[in-house]
Structures are given as C-alpha cells and as structure tokens.
Design a protein around this motif. Structure first.
Motif, PDB file in Angstrom:
ATOM      1  N   UNK A   1       0.835  -1.190   0.000  1.00 24.72           N
ATOM      2  CA  UNK A   1       0.000   0.000   0.000  1.00 24.72           C
ATOM      3  C   UNK A   1       0.873   1.245   0.000  1.00 24.72           C
ATOM      4  N   UNK A   2       0.428   2.329  -0.655  1.00 23.27           N
ATOM      5  CA  UNK A   2       1.197   3.587  -0.601  1.00 23.27           C
ATOM      6  C   UNK A   2       1.382   4.109   0.818  1.00 23.27           C
ATOM      7  N   UNK A   3       0.507   3.679   1.732  1.00 21.76           N
ATOM      8  CA  UNK A   3       0.616   4.131   3.125  1.00 21.76           C
ATOM      9  C   UNK A   3       1.764   3.457   3.870  1.00 21.76           C
ATOM     10  N   UNK A   4       2.327   2.405   3.287  1.00 27.81           N
ATOM     11  CA  UNK A   4       3.423   1.662   3.922  1.00 27.81           C
ATOM     12  C   UNK A   4       4.751   2.185   3.376  1.00 27.81           C
TER      13      UNK A   4
ATOM     14  N   UNK B   1       9.293  -0.070   6.000  1.00 33.10           N
ATOM     15  CA  UNK B   1       8.395  -1.113   6.494  1.00 33.10           C
ATOM     16  C   UNK B   1       8.322  -2.277   5.515  1.00 33.10           C
ATOM     17  N   UNK B   2       8.397  -1.987   4.216  1.00 34.13           N
ATOM     18  CA  UNK B   2       8.429  -3.058   3.214  1.00 34.13           C
ATOM     19  C   UNK B   2       9.703  -3.881   3.370  1.00 34.13           C
TER      20      UNK B   2
ATOM     21  N   UNK C   1       2.810  -3.794   9.749  1.00 36.23           N
ATOM     22  CA  UNK C   1       3.719  -2.642   9.678  1.00 36.23           C
ATOM     23  C   UNK C   1       3.846  -1.881  10.991  1.00 36.23           C
ATOM     24  N   UNK C   2       2.734  -1.766  11.730  1.00 37.13           N
ATOM     25  CA  UNK C   2       2.797  -0.970  12.956  1.00 37.13           C
ATOM     26  C   UNK C   2       3.475  -1.718  14.106  1.00 37.13           C
TER      27      UNK C   2
ATOM     28  N   UNK D   1      13.438  -0.705  15.916  1.00 38.96           N
ATOM     29  CA  UNK D   1      13.419  -1.951  15.136  1.00 38.96           C
ATOM     30  C   UNK D   1      13.880  -1.701  13.706  1.00 38.96           C
ATOM     31  N   UNK D   2      13.321  -0.668  13.082  1.00 38.83           N
ATOM     32  CA  UNK D   2      13.673  -0.390  11.682  1.00 38.83           C
ATOM     33  C   UNK D   2      15.130   0.021  11.549  1.00 38.83           C
TER      34      UNK D   2
END
Length: 306
Positions: A143-146, A150-151, A189-190, A196-197
C-alpha cells in the motif's frame, strides 16, 4: 476522470441512477468541446447513446485508484485538439510511455511459487528489479501508506527461520500461492518501532542491494552508495542477526528458538521430529557444523547482552 470529478467518489463503490442521469450529459458535452478526438474515438467504439450512461460511471469506479493529475489532463486536452496525423500519434505514445514509467513501481517484491522438501527454505522471497515475471513468482504490491522501510522489514520477516518454521506447518503440497501466504503470521507494519527499523533496514539493504539494477530500491531506503560486495560469511552473519531479532519480535524464548533451529538440541538426540533437516545437512557437510544454529544463537545472546 471527468465523470468522477463531476460526480465525486462513488457511494458504496457505485454511482446512483440520479448521479448517472445528472453527470453523464455534462461529461459528454465537455468531451465534445475540450477533447474532440476522444469524442471521435468513443463514437468509433460505438460508446454512444445509452451505453455512455453505463460505461462512464463504470470507468469512474474502476480507475478511482489511478486518478489523472491536472497537468496530465492538460496534455490530453492539447493532443485531443490537434488534427490526427502520424506526428501527433507518435507524440501521444511517447507521452504515455513516460506516464507508464512514472506510475509503475521502481522495484518488485515476490516469492517463489514452487517449494518442496528438498529446499533449505520453504518461503523464498526477494525484492527484484522491475521486470516481467511469470505466474511462478507471485508479487506483493505494498500500500502507498506503507513506507519502503516497512516493506524492507516485511521482506526481512518473510526470509527468517521463524517465519519459515510456521509456514512449513501450512503447506501440504509443492505450491505456495496467495491464499497460503496470507495465512502465514507476518508481522504488521505498525509492529515495528523506529528502533526496530534502525536495526532491520540496514541489514536487509545490504543483503538485497548487491547489483546496480536495484538502485531504485536502495534509494527508496535512503542509501546512495554503491551496491554491497557479495561476502558469503558477512551475509550469513547478517541473516543470523535478523533471525535472532525477529525471534524476539515474535516473543519467543531462547529455548523456543533453539527448538525451531533443531528440536534435538532441546528434546534430545532421540527426538523423532526435525525442522530444517536439509539446511542442517548441507551446512554440516560444508562447514563441519550446523553453522546457522551457532550464528543465530550467538546473535541472540549478543542482542540479549545489549
């Protein structure tokens, strides 16, 4: 585009009869005045009369996720006012090629559809350049929101031993298709914090960006350097660190991770169950030890020590 702008977004994924009756004549007139070449094309395709009241709303719903920008409409309007000739047609095609390039993803993510018991891993997922793929590489479109970060975390998740262990309980044949993958316990994603990232993304980047054809993937992750050299030992260490980190994200204990890596390590040598038999066999043959188990547990202990 004109219909949706005039009628608004469709209620309940479709337009009402009232909207169709009110908006369709307005749009038809606008097309005739502003886009005469389009009006000719519609008549040639026999999209006239009552059919317009069916097609315009249907197109408005279908293309709601890919709206045209104002400058794109202006370009179409300019071409539609020009007389038809080869030069105009070539110019239109060149413009549309540019649109397709800008609207297409810069990279793809997918996984191998075919799996079997002789593989070291059940789920074999990867990011790849924007190329044509067959049906044996199902694709994921985030999704564009991700965010790209996160991907990258999702890709790291799909490639972990913990995820692979869970997936092996679900597959009965040799096909890993969409309905199976959707049942697997991927972290949402959340679930990922900034900390973490910060740990995951640089490692996923180094493991995936090993050739120039994935430069857009690297740029989306904020990296502007050259591709990383392929160092097998370094890659094994990075993967082990990710395996240990994701085991923590899943809430596992060290003994549960030990069981996933090799049940006999927890239950005893006479325990009848195996998890990653092929991986263990291959590494024992190549390195004289089950290297992945050692590296993952060392990474777990290092992370536990801070």
């Amino acid at each position: 585009e004109l219909f949706r702008r005039e009628a608004g977004e469709p209620p309940a994924d479709d337009y009402t009869d009232m909207q169709r009756m009110r908006v369709t004549p307005v749009v038809e007139t606008r097309i005739a005045d502003e886009f005469p070449a389009c009006a000719v094309a519609l008549r040639t395709a026999k999209v006239t009369g009552k059919k317009i009241y069916v097609e315009f709303p249907k197109w408005g719903v279908r293309d709601a996720s890919t709206p045209l920008e104002e400058d794109e409409l202006a370009i179409l309007r300019r071409f539609a006012l020009q007389p038809s000739n080869d030069a105009r047609d070539h110019a239109i095609l060149a413009e549309l090629d540019g649109w397709m390039d800008r609207r297409s993803p810069r990279w793809l993510m997918g996984w191998r559809d075919i799996t079997n018991a002789t593989n070291e891993r059940t789920v074999i997922a990867s990011v790849m350049p924007r190329v044509a793929v067959g049906n044996k590489i199902p694709l994921m479109h985030p999704s564009p929101a991700v965010s790209a970060q996160q991907v990258a975390a999702l890709l790291g998740n799909l490639c972990t031993l913990v995820f692979d262990f869970a997936s092996r309980q679900k597959i009965g044949g040799t096909t890993l298709n969409y309905f199976l993958l959707k049942q697997f316990p991927a972290l949402p994603p959340d679930r990922y914090t900034t900390v973490d990232l910060d740990f995951i993304v640089p490692r996923v980047l180094e493991l995936t960006y090993s050739a120039h054809d994935l430069v857009d993937w690297a740029r989306d992750l904020g990296y502007t350097g050259a591709p990383f050299a392929w160092d097998a030992g370094r890659r094994a260490q990075l993967r082990a660190e990710l395996d240990a980190y994701y085991a923590r994200l899943y809430g596992l204990t060290r003994d549960e991770l030990r069981y996933i890596l090799d049940p006999s390590d927890v239950m005893g040598d006479d325990y009848p169950s195996e998890t990653f038999r092929v991986l263990k066999k291959n590494e024992t043959s190549a390195y004289g030890e089950y290297r992945t188990r050692r590296l993952v547990l060392e990474a777990w202990d290092a992370q536990a020590a801070g």
